[in-house]
Design an enzyme around this catalytic site. Structure first.
Site, PDB file in Angstrom:
ATOM      1  N   CYS A 130     107.925  70.238  29.236  1.00  0.00           N
ATOM      2  CA  CYS A 130     107.933  69.058  28.393  1.00  0.00           C
ATOM      3  C   CYS A 130     108.815  67.962  28.771  1.00  0.00           C
ATOM      4  O   CYS A 130     108.963  67.249  28.242  1.00  0.00           O
ATOM      5  CB  CYS A 130     108.670  69.674  26.995  1.00  0.00           C
ATOM      6  N   LYS A 195     113.644  73.562  17.200  1.00  0.00           N
ATOM      7  CA  LYS A 195     112.496  74.350  17.695  1.00  0.00           C
ATOM      8  C   LYS A 195     113.196  75.521  18.641  1.00  0.00           C
ATOM      9  O   LYS A 195     113.700  75.152  19.851  1.00  0.00           O
ATOM     10  CB  LYS A 195     111.755  73.471  18.397  1.00  0.00           C
ATOM     11  N   ARG A 205      99.249  77.256  22.988  1.00  0.00           N
ATOM     12  CA  ARG A 205      99.127  76.993  24.608  1.00  0.00           C
ATOM     13  C   ARG A 205      97.906  77.098  25.228  1.00  0.00           C
ATOM     14  O   ARG A 205      97.438  76.324  25.993  1.00  0.00           O
ATOM     15  CB  ARG A 205     100.467  77.609  25.267  1.00  0.00           C
ATOM     16  N   LYS A 248     111.083  75.320  13.602  1.00  0.00           N
ATOM     17  CA  LYS A 248     109.926  75.830  13.904  1.00  0.00           C
ATOM     18  C   LYS A 248     110.232  76.918  14.794  1.00  0.00           C
ATOM     19  O   LYS A 248     111.315  76.711  15.723  1.00  0.00           O
ATOM     20  CB  LYS A 248     109.134  74.658  14.864  1.00  0.00           C
TER      21      LYS A 248
HETATM   22  C1  PBG Z   1     104.724  71.035  22.435  1.00  0.00           C
HETATM   23  C2  PBG Z   1     104.373  71.974  21.067  1.00  0.00           C
HETATM   24  C3  PBG Z   1     104.214  73.320  21.073  1.00  0.00           C
HETATM   25  C4  PBG Z   1     104.090  73.350  19.668  1.00  0.00           C
HETATM   26  C5  PBG Z   1     104.057  71.936  19.091  1.00  0.00           C
HETATM   27  N1  PBG Z   1     104.444  71.381  19.871  1.00  0.00           N
HETATM   28  C6  PBG Z   1     104.217  74.213  22.025  1.00  0.00           C
HETATM   29  C7  PBG Z   1     105.318  74.475  22.754  1.00  0.00           C
HETATM   30  O1  PBG Z   1     106.546  74.114  22.789  1.00  0.00           O
HETATM   31  O2  PBG Z   1     105.119  75.540  23.746  1.00  0.00           O
HETATM   32  C8  PBG Z   1     103.669  74.691  18.925  1.00  0.00           C
HETATM   33  C9  PBG Z   1     102.540  74.643  17.797  1.00  0.00           C
HETATM   34  C10 PBG Z   1     102.023  75.958  17.401  1.00  0.00           C
HETATM   35  O3  PBG Z   1     102.265  77.071  18.269  1.00  0.00           O
HETATM   36  O4  PBG Z   1     101.373  75.907  16.653  1.00  0.00           O
HETATM   37  N2  PBG Z   1     105.854  70.996  22.967  1.00  0.00           N
END
Ligand code: PBG
Length: 323
Positions: A130, A195, A205, A248
Site C-alpha cells: 500500500c 483497519k 485481493r 474494518k
Molecule cells: C486496499 C483495500 C483492501 C480492502 C479495501 N481496501 C485490501 C487490503 O488491505 O488488503 C479490503 C476489502 C475487502 O476485503 O472487502 N488496501
C-alpha cells in the site's frame, strides 16, 4: 417486579408486536456498494471467490450504477485494477486511470448517486503493497505524496468523497491539505481509521489483484488483538480532518465499532469485507445457511453496534429484502 408479573415474551408474540419494539432498523440509506473497475469496454468478469461480484469496465459500471441508484442505495465506492502496475503506482493518480474513467462514466450518465473512491496504492504497485517500497520496507512519508495526489485526481475526475485505506501515518492530513490547496475544501474524507491486518480480505485481493508479492501488511495495518489502539487511530484521523471514521472488517470487530461510535460520536462506518461475504455465499450455495436471514441479521448487528454506514457487497440483495 419479576416473573410471573413480568413476562418478556409478551412483546414477542407476533410480528406486529415485535415491529413495535424493534430497537434497530436497517435501511437502504445505510449502504455503500463496492465496485471493481477494469480497463476496456463491455467487460464484466465474475470474481470466482465472490459470487455475484464482478470486475467491470467503466461503461458497464455506469449501467450498473443506474440499477444501484434505482434500488435507492446512496453511494458506491470504487476500486481499480489498472492495465499495468509499477513501482510508483502511477496508475493510481493518472488522469485517465481506471478509477478516474469510471467516475467520469458514472457522472456523465447523469447519475446523482455519491461516488466514493478507495484511495490506496496496492492495486497499482507491482509489489502489491500500500506504499512505496525500498529495500523490502514499506516507506511511510514518501507514500503520503502519492496518496494525496491520488485523492486529488479522483476528486478532479468527479469523486464526491475519498476513502484512504492504506494505513500510512499522516495520510488524512496529507490528503486534506492537498484537497484544500487544490480548491476542494468541501470534499469529505472517510478514513479507514481502524483497519486491521485481516485474513478476511482474502477474496478482495483476488478481485483487486493486489496480493502482496512479498511479506504481508502487518507493518502498517492494525494487529487484530488491539482495541485501545483503534481509539488512538480514530482520534488521530479526526485530528487530521477525517469526516467519517471506518472500522474494518465488521463482524469480528463489532466491539471496535461500538467503542469508536461511543467515544467520538462521529459518523461511523463498518466495512463488511470480502471474506465475510464469501463465507455466507459459500455456505448458502451449499444449503447450509439461509442467505437472506444471515445477511440481514449480520447487517443489523453492525448497525446495532453503532455503524451509521455499512459498506457491503450484499447491498443490492439487502435493498431488495428490506421491507
Ligand atoms: C486496499 C483495500 C483492501 C480492502 C479495501 N481496501 C485490501 C487490503 O488491505 O488488503 C479490503 C476489502 C475487502 O476485503 O472487502 N488496501
Amino acid at each position: 417486579m419479576y416473573f410471573p408479573d413480568v413476562r418478556m415474551r409478551r412483546l414477542r408474540k407476533n410480528e406486529n408486536m415485535r415491529r413495535l419494539v424493534r430497537e434497530t432498523k436497517i435501511s437502504v440509506d445505510d449502504f455503500i456498494y463496492p465496485l471493481f473497475t477494469v480497463p476496456g469496454t463491455g467487460v464484466k468478469n465474475e470474481i470466482s471467490s465472490m459470487p455475484g461480484v464482478f470486475q467491470m469496465s467503466a461503461d458497464v459500471i455506469a449501467e450498473e450504477c443506474k440499477e444501484i441508484e434505482a434500488l435507492g442505495i446512496p453511494g458506491v465506492i470504487l476500486f481499480g485494477i489498472p492495465e499495468a502496475k509499477d513501482e510508483a503506482a502511477s496508475g493510481a493518480y493518472d488522469e485517465f486511470g481506471v478509477v478516474q474513467n469510471a467516475i467520469r462514466a458514472i457522472k456523465d450518465s447523469k447519475n446523482s448517486m455519491l461516488v466514493l473512491t478507495d484511495v490506496c496504492l496496492c492495486e497499482y504497485m507491482s509489489h502489491g503493497h500500500c506504499g512505496v517500497v525500498r529495500d523490502g520496507e514499506v516507506l511511510n512519508d514518501i507514500s503520503l505524496e502519492l496518496l494525496a495526489q491520488t485523492a486529488v485526481s479522483h476528486v478532479e475526475a468527479g469523486a464526491d468523497m475519498v476513502a484512504p485505506s492504506d494505513m500510512m501515518d499522516g495520510r488524512v492530513a496529507a490528503i486534506r491539505s492537498s484537497l484544500d490547496e487544490t480548491g476542494h475544501t468541501d470534499i469529505p474524507i472517510m478514513s479507514y481509521a481502524a483497519k486491521y491486518a485481516s485474513a478476511f480480505y482474502g477474496p478482495f485481493r483476488e478481485a483487486a489483484e493486489s496480493v502482496p508479492q512479498f511479506g504481508d501488511r502487518r507493518s502498517y495495518q492494525m494487529d487484530p488483538p488491539n482495541a485501545l489502539e483503534a481509539l488512538r487511530e480514530a482520534a488521530l484521523d479526526i485530528e487530521e480532518g477525517a469526516d467519517i471514521i471506518m472500522v474494518k472488517p465488521a463482524l469480528a470487530y463489532l466491539d471496535i465499532v461500538r467503542m469508536v461510535a461511543d467515544e467520538f460520536g462521529y459518523p461511523t462506518a463498518a466495512y463488511n469485507v470480502s471474506g465475510e461475504y464469501s463465507m455466507v455465499k459459500a455456505a448458502a450455495a451449499k444449503g447450509w445457511l439461509d442467505e437472506e436471514r444471515v445477511v440481514m441479521e449480520s447487517l443489523t448487528a453492525m448497525k446495532r453496534a453503532g455503524a451509521d454506514i455499512i459498506l457491503t457487497y450484499h447491498a443490492k440483495d439487502a435493498a431488495g429484502w428490506i421491507k
